[in-house]
Design an enzyme around this catalytic site. Structure first.
Site, PDB file in Angstrom:
ATOM      1  N   ALA A 251     124.198 -18.053  -5.887  1.00 44.42           N
ATOM      2  CA  ALA A 251     124.890 -18.852  -6.894  1.00 44.42           C
ATOM      3  C   ALA A 251     124.615 -20.288  -6.509  1.00 44.42           C
ATOM      4  O   ALA A 251     124.121 -20.547  -5.402  1.00 44.42           O
ATOM      5  CB  ALA A 251     126.381 -18.548  -6.878  1.00 44.42           C
ATOM      6  N   LYS A 252     124.935 -21.208  -7.412  1.00 45.54           N
ATOM      7  CA  LYS A 252     124.699 -22.622  -7.113  1.00 45.54           C
ATOM      8  C   LYS A 252     125.224 -22.976  -5.729  1.00 45.54           C
ATOM      9  O   LYS A 252     124.588 -23.676  -4.956  1.00 45.54           O
ATOM     10  CB  LYS A 252     125.405 -23.501  -8.148  1.00 45.54           C
ATOM     11  CG  LYS A 252     124.572 -23.762  -9.370  1.00 45.54           C
ATOM     12  CD  LYS A 252     124.603 -25.264  -9.733  1.00 45.54           C
ATOM     13  CE  LYS A 252     123.577 -25.592 -10.795  1.00 45.54           C
ATOM     14  NZ  LYS A 252     124.029 -25.251 -12.144  1.00 45.54           N
ATOM     15  N   ARG A 253     126.419 -22.456  -5.435  1.00 42.10           N
ATOM     16  CA  ARG A 253     127.129 -22.722  -4.187  1.00 42.10           C
ATOM     17  C   ARG A 253     126.283 -22.337  -2.955  1.00 42.10           C
ATOM     18  O   ARG A 253     126.344 -23.000  -1.921  1.00 42.10           O
ATOM     19  CB  ARG A 253     128.410 -21.868  -4.224  1.00 42.10           C
ATOM     20  CG  ARG A 253     129.444 -22.087  -3.209  1.00 42.10           C
ATOM     21  CD  ARG A 253     130.713 -21.295  -3.622  1.00 42.10           C
ATOM     22  NE  ARG A 253     130.414 -19.953  -4.156  1.00 42.10           N
ATOM     23  CZ  ARG A 253     130.144 -18.898  -3.415  1.00 42.10           C
ATOM     24  NH1 ARG A 253     130.124 -18.994  -2.098  1.00 42.10           N
ATOM     25  NH2 ARG A 253     129.894 -17.735  -3.963  1.00 42.10           N
ATOM     26  N   THR A 254     125.529 -21.261  -3.061  1.00 39.32           N
ATOM     27  CA  THR A 254     124.756 -20.817  -1.894  1.00 39.32           C
ATOM     28  C   THR A 254     123.373 -21.469  -1.864  1.00 39.32           C
ATOM     29  O   THR A 254     122.557 -21.143  -1.008  1.00 39.32           O
ATOM     30  CB  THR A 254     124.593 -19.273  -1.886  1.00 39.32           C
ATOM     31  OG1 THR A 254     123.912 -18.877  -3.077  1.00 39.32           O
ATOM     32  CG2 THR A 254     125.928 -18.574  -1.835  1.00 39.32           C
ATOM     33  N   ARG A 255     123.125 -22.392  -2.791  1.00 38.42           N
ATOM     34  CA  ARG A 255     121.873 -23.146  -2.852  1.00 38.42           C
ATOM     35  C   ARG A 255     120.638 -22.261  -2.692  1.00 38.42           C
ATOM     36  O   ARG A 255     119.852 -22.422  -1.745  1.00 38.42           O
ATOM     37  CB  ARG A 255     121.838 -24.212  -1.747  1.00 38.42           C
ATOM     38  CG  ARG A 255     122.889 -25.268  -1.906  1.00 38.42           C
ATOM     39  CD  ARG A 255     122.786 -26.254  -0.756  1.00 38.42           C
ATOM     40  NE  ARG A 255     123.850 -27.231  -0.839  1.00 38.42           N
ATOM     41  CZ  ARG A 255     123.820 -28.303  -1.626  1.00 38.42           C
ATOM     42  NH1 ARG A 255     122.771 -28.553  -2.352  1.00 38.42           N
ATOM     43  NH2 ARG A 255     124.844 -29.127  -1.675  1.00 38.42           N
TER      44      ARG A 255
END
Ligand code: GLU
Length: 319
Positions: A251-255
């Site tokens: 996800a965006k969070r986990t780049r």
């Protein structure tokens, strides 16, 4: 009639590793059966669409070795292939559902829904709060007047009635879910993803939908909507997601690394395809072109668990 598959990226940024893997598997599924492959750009969320992202995504997919028969860059019999150019079709579907009593206008704002909601949907903290049915059964004229008094147009929701729909997913097996009163058209007049995807898959004659496992839970809604509109329902196959080495969903969070960033000097498309394929249970990870996977491809050979993509280090090009 030959099968028709598709890939439907949202041009909100660069494609990441997980998107690339889904695209590869959708392409293999369509091409292994001698079918057509369609590229559709899902650019309805104007606030999140990034200028130039569509061209970058298509270019990255071509670099990987994928091709398509119809798309925004090629045209085709079911053009246009960009959702932002298809709003008349979505409006026609919404109008029909309203006229047939399968949808209703809703004056609730997001905040209204959040306040009235009792529990998050299905206990999933990431999903939207459950719509409590506030405007279902109300006089549509009153709902419109209430929205107008607040300076808005009403949204339109599907009357899902909490029906349960079960279906056979070609990878996940039997899956089931509830059909809530999900949004079809937002207060700003834009079609919601659920509506656009159903209208487009049917009007582009898509017979096989191979996509990321995060959309498995949307499928009962889409099947209910397709039935309400009298449309043919495609076959579905949801591919297991790519996870990080720590088991976290990309996800965006986990780049997650973008496909673009993986195109470093020394890493070939073939080495990336080999790694993506191996993570899905195809091949041993050695470099190959997508078409070399066609002869042995079958969905039932795919690994069913979330997968880590083992990336090689790019070869040293200097020596
Ligand atoms: N546009 C969606 C996404 O990028 C895919 C929708 C679909 O495949 O049905 O996640």
């Amino acid at each position: 009639m030959p099968e028709r598959g598709r890939f439907a990226p949202s041009p909100t940024g660069l494609l990441h590793l997980g998107n690339a893997r889904t695209a590869l598997l959708a392409w293999l599924d369509a091409r292994a059966g001698g079918g057509a492959f369609v590229m559709r750009v899902e650019d309805l969320d104007r606030a999140r669409v990034q200028a130039g992202a569509e061209a970058q995504q298509l270019e990255d997919l071509r670099w990987l070795g994928l091709d398509w028969d119809e798309g925004p860059d090629l045209g085709g019999p079911f053009a246009p292939y960009r959702q932002s150019e298809r709003s008349a079709r979505y409006d026609a579907a919404v109008d029909r559902l309203l006229a047939e009593g399968r949808a209703f206008p809703c004056a609730c704002s997001r905040a209204d829904v959040a306040r009235a909601a009792t529990a998050p949907h299905d206990g999933d903290a990431e999903s939207e709060p459950r719509y409590p049915g506030t405007c279902r059964g109300r006089d549509p004229a009153q709902v419109r007047a209430q929205a107008a008094a607040q300076g808005r147009a009403p949204a339109v929701r599907f009357d899902g009635g909490g029906a349960r729909i079960a279906f056979l997913d070609e990878i996940c097996g039997t899956a089931e879910g509830e059909v809530d009163d999900f949004v079809l058209r937002r207060a700003d007049g834009t079609a919601a993803y659920q509506l656009a995807v159903v209208v487009d898959d049917a009007s582009m004659r898509i017979s096989r939908v191979v996509r990321g496992g995060d959309l498995l839970r949307s499928t009962p809604r889409q099947i209910a909507l397709g039935r309400a509109l009298g449309l043919p329902i495609p076959a579905f196959a949801h591919v297991p997601l790519v996870v990080t080495a720590h088991g976290e969903r990309l996800a965006k969070r986990t780049r997650p690394p973008s496909l673009r960033s993986l195109r470093e000097p020394g890493r070939t498309a073939a080495s990336l395809v080999g790694a993506l394929a191996a993570s899905a249970g195809l091949g041993d990870g050695s470099p190959l072109r997508p078409r070399q996977l066609l002869a042995d491809f079958a969905l039932d050979r795919l690994r069913r668990e979330p997968a880590v993509v083992a990336l090689d280090q790019p070869a040293n090009t200097s020596g």
